[in-house]
Write an enzyme that holds these catalytic residues in place. Sequence first.
Site, PDB file in Angstrom:
ATOM      1  N   CYS A   2      93.042-104.265  69.791  1.00 24.16           N
ATOM      2  CA  CYS A   2      93.968-104.044  70.789  1.00 24.16           C
ATOM      3  C   CYS A   2      94.920-102.831  70.322  1.00 24.16           C
ATOM      4  CB  CYS A   2      94.640-105.389  70.968  1.00 24.16           C
ATOM      5  SG  CYS A   2      93.842-107.116  71.291  1.00 24.16           S
ATOM      6  N   ARG A  27      90.595 -96.706  72.469  1.00 22.56           N
ATOM      7  CA  ARG A  27      90.212 -97.762  71.809  1.00 22.56           C
ATOM      8  C   ARG A  27      89.245 -98.701  72.431  1.00 22.56           C
ATOM      9  NH1 ARG A  27      94.634 -98.373  67.496  1.00 22.56           N
ATOM     10  NH2 ARG A  27      94.562-100.538  67.638  1.00 22.56           N
ATOM     11  N   TRP A  75      91.572-105.776  73.662  1.00 21.93           N
ATOM     12  CA  TRP A  75      90.012-105.887  73.242  1.00 21.93           C
ATOM     13  C   TRP A  75      90.034-107.321  72.883  1.00 21.93           C
ATOM     14  CZ3 TRP A  75      85.708-102.971  73.363  1.00 21.93           C
ATOM     15  CH2 TRP A  75      84.585-103.480  72.696  1.00 21.93           C
ATOM     16  N   ASN A 101      98.456-107.152  68.458  1.00 28.12           N
ATOM     17  CA  ASN A 101      97.114-106.644  67.889  1.00 28.12           C
ATOM     18  C   ASN A 101      96.798-107.448  66.661  1.00 28.12           C
ATOM     19  OD1 ASN A 101      94.688-105.317  67.232  1.00 28.12           O
ATOM     20  ND2 ASN A 101      95.830-103.570  66.347  1.00 28.12           N
ATOM     21  N   GLY A 102      95.601-108.245  66.746  1.00 32.06           N
ATOM     22  CA  GLY A 102      95.169-108.826  65.246  1.00 32.06           C
ATOM     23  C   GLY A 102      94.323-110.234  65.754  1.00 32.06           C
ATOM     24  N   GLU A 481      67.103 -97.906  59.444  1.00 26.18           N
ATOM     25  CA  GLU A 481      68.573 -97.593  59.851  1.00 26.18           C
ATOM     26  C   GLU A 481      68.823 -96.282  59.674  1.00 26.18           C
ATOM     27  OE1 GLU A 481      70.068 -98.642  62.403  1.00 26.18           O
ATOM     28  OE2 GLU A 481      71.993 -97.819  61.964  1.00 26.18           O
ATOM     29  N   LYS A 485      69.861 -93.147  62.062  1.00 23.72           N
ATOM     30  CA  LYS A 485      70.959 -92.376  61.810  1.00 23.72           C
ATOM     31  C   LYS A 485      71.082 -90.828  61.850  1.00 23.72           C
ATOM     32  CE  LYS A 485      73.499 -94.792  63.401  1.00 23.72           C
ATOM     33  NZ  LYS A 485      72.885 -95.920  63.763  1.00 23.72           N
ATOM     34  N   GLU A 488      69.091 -89.449  65.501  1.00 20.38           N
ATOM     35  CA  GLU A 488      69.911 -89.599  66.686  1.00 20.38           C
ATOM     36  C   GLU A 488      71.200 -88.624  66.590  1.00 20.38           C
ATOM     37  OE1 GLU A 488      71.664 -93.209  67.765  1.00 20.38           O
ATOM     38  OE2 GLU A 488      72.096 -93.667  65.893  1.00 20.38           O
ATOM     39  N   HIS A 504      47.904 -95.864  52.957  1.00 17.32           N
ATOM     40  CA  HIS A 504      46.713 -96.001  54.182  1.00 17.32           C
ATOM     41  C   HIS A 504      46.931 -95.068  55.054  1.00 17.32           C
ATOM     42  CE1 HIS A 504      46.258 -99.856  51.939  1.00 17.32           C
ATOM     43  NE2 HIS A 504      47.637-100.042  51.983  1.00 17.32           N
ATOM     44  N   LYS A 603      76.113 -94.808  74.795  1.00 15.05           N
ATOM     45  CA  LYS A 603      76.581 -95.843  73.787  1.00 15.05           C
ATOM     46  C   LYS A 603      75.687 -97.208  74.299  1.00 15.05           C
ATOM     47  CE  LYS A 603      78.642 -97.598  70.668  1.00 15.05           C
ATOM     48  NZ  LYS A 603      78.133 -97.524  69.053  1.00 15.05           N
TER      49      LYS A 603
HETATM   50  C1  AGP Z   1      72.423 -97.132  67.221  1.00 19.84           C
HETATM   51  O1  AGP Z   1      73.198 -96.063  66.612  1.00 19.84           O
HETATM   52  C2  AGP Z   1      72.078 -96.647  68.738  1.00 19.84           C
HETATM   53  N1  AGP Z   1      73.187 -96.123  69.250  1.00 19.84           N
HETATM   54  C3  AGP Z   1      71.234 -97.521  69.374  1.00 19.84           C
HETATM   55  O2  AGP Z   1      69.884 -97.509  68.862  1.00 19.84           O
HETATM   56  C4  AGP Z   1      71.840 -98.655  69.426  1.00 19.84           C
HETATM   57  O3  AGP Z   1      71.779 -99.706  68.651  1.00 19.84           O
HETATM   58  C5  AGP Z   1      70.969 -99.763  70.741  1.00 19.84           C
HETATM   59  O4  AGP Z   1      70.884 -98.925  71.817  1.00 19.84           O
HETATM   60  C6  AGP Z   1      71.318-101.055  70.623  1.00 19.84           C
HETATM   61  O5  AGP Z   1      72.660-100.962  71.415  1.00 19.84           O
HETATM   62  P1  AGP Z   1      73.459-102.659  71.560  1.00 19.84           P
HETATM   63  O6  AGP Z   1      73.447-102.733  70.074  1.00 19.84           O
HETATM   64  O7  AGP Z   1      74.766-102.148  72.341  1.00 19.84           O
HETATM   65  O8  AGP Z   1      72.623-103.444  72.107  1.00 19.84           O
END
Ligand code: AGP
Length: 608
Positions: A2, A27, A75, A101-102, A481, A485, A488, A504, A603
Amino acid sequence: MCGIIGFVGNKKAAPILLNGLERLEYRGYDSAGIAVIKNGEFEIEKTVERISALKEATQNGEAVKGEIGIGHTRWATHGVPSEKNAHPHLGFKGRFAIVHNGIIENYFELKSELEAEGIAFASETDTEVIAHLLEKYYSGDVFGAISKTVSLLKGSYALGILCSEQPETLYAARNFSPLIIGLGEQENFIASDVTALVSHTKNVLYTKDGEIAVITKNKVDLFSLKGEKISREPTFISWNVDAAEKGGFDHFMMKEIKEQPDVIVKTFEPRIKNKEVFFEGLKLSDEKLKSINRIIITGCGSAYHTGVVAKYVFEELLKIPVEVDLASEFRYRNPVIDKNTLVMVISQSGETADTLAALKEAKSRGAYILGIVNVVGSSIAKEADDVIYTWAGPEIAVATTKAYSAQLIVLYLFGIYAAEKRKSASANLLNILLDEIRSLPPKIESVFKMEDTIKSLAKRHFKMGSVFFIGRNIDYGTAMEGSLKLKEISYINSEAYAAGELKHGTISLIEKGKIVIALSAFEPLRDKMMSNIKEVKARGAFVIATDIKGNSETHKEADEVLYIPKTHPLLLASVEIVPLQLFAYYVALYNKCDIDKPRNLAKSVTVE
Ligand code: AGP
């Protein structure tokens, strides 16, 4: 998280509050509100829309009279987004208005006590408890009421407080949540961060935990909870507003990488009491949990990767089969599911179309659905039978970091919780894991000390063509992961591969100069990883290894080694991902990529 703001001065407060809240919009929030005092009365405006809706409703605040007020962007953590849950909240006699906030960890007990005294609650929030306690302990001395109230609170708070009987004074208090005081000419401010007030003043006071501020337009006094006066020199803010939104960092992604220790604490702290894990509000009964004979974990992208890690953790702790599947695959197969199947659906946004569809598919086949979600009240949170929130706060960068880390923590806690209920792991191991979880934040902080090393490593390799991330067991999930990172945000082709699988076929791609990032910190299989490093080195690869501090022979095998602090192998992903996040960040930086908003990405992918 928040955002709060407060003002006292010689101008109308509402326009200043609304503009300040707009500065906090980055935020993330789901509702907002302001309270202003005029002639000893509160005027309160709230919305579940954007701040612009509040501006429209109040002619940009001009229609709201009064030179002292507080404002809030919410939030949601307790209670869905709604006007009744939006701040400010009033005390039961209507003399106090507060913004917070908290997270108040003991709000449930405090709320029950207040309700037993006949005090009615208007919202589902933890915050409202504070407003009623202030009302309860006020008998003319606001400071005394605040001091008594906050002494009862467990958890984090940054509070803006108004009392209609003290219409010239703005009060503030903080514990674990940031609170800044802006010092103006015949006016003063409070805010969650500099962004909200830096356009009015660059002279600020940073408050510390356990402090209470008493603020009029001419004076700012800081006190300890006991009432001892505190003197503190103001700080001059050199940032501009844009930098302030990122907390002084160049990108939200770096800000969020650095927030991970704090987010991890916020995610586990309220859920571990006397070496017991508990999830407030979890509907899954012990009996149902004991009847589960199979777990399926599904999600997309990084959320899927936390599921890959959790598979190893759950199989170790729960001794039942665990399957992990990409939501976009799961939704179109014919999964064998029954009422004894627990399907865990992981999502930061709670709105990913494939993940939501997978949830509905599993639900239609009788599975019990447990959502692990960051956004309160999101579609996945609503559709699931049960939900555990990750409390990472809003994540702005498209590439997830702190939400990924918070998901891992919830998964570890759930594994420990379920193992305790099912008696499927020793109490000793579960206690060790709980202690180790507590040690993760400082271990991640110590990885931050490697930042310069990682930055120079990225500088040496940012022009690399393509990269292999290899690992075994939990390190295979972390390799996925780390690879995501890098690709992307830097647009460099990279692939995560099970280290034992290279021979293989894929090893034919290894040639002189090929970069291989070998995750070797999973100690039970380190020897196998040393062999894999030799394998790819023999074919000309340049190997960057990660390993546990102290395993010095790795240096003899790999070209570069990133040493991380030792932790329990089951929790390794939480520490080992951090150097990979930093490496991806700096490779993207040197490649001049748009780190927070990479091309082609959103996002939250709310379409198929
Ligand atoms: C991760 O860095 C990406 N932005 C993407 O893979 C993300 O994790 C995926 O789209 C899932 O999103 P969500 O966790 O909001 O469902």
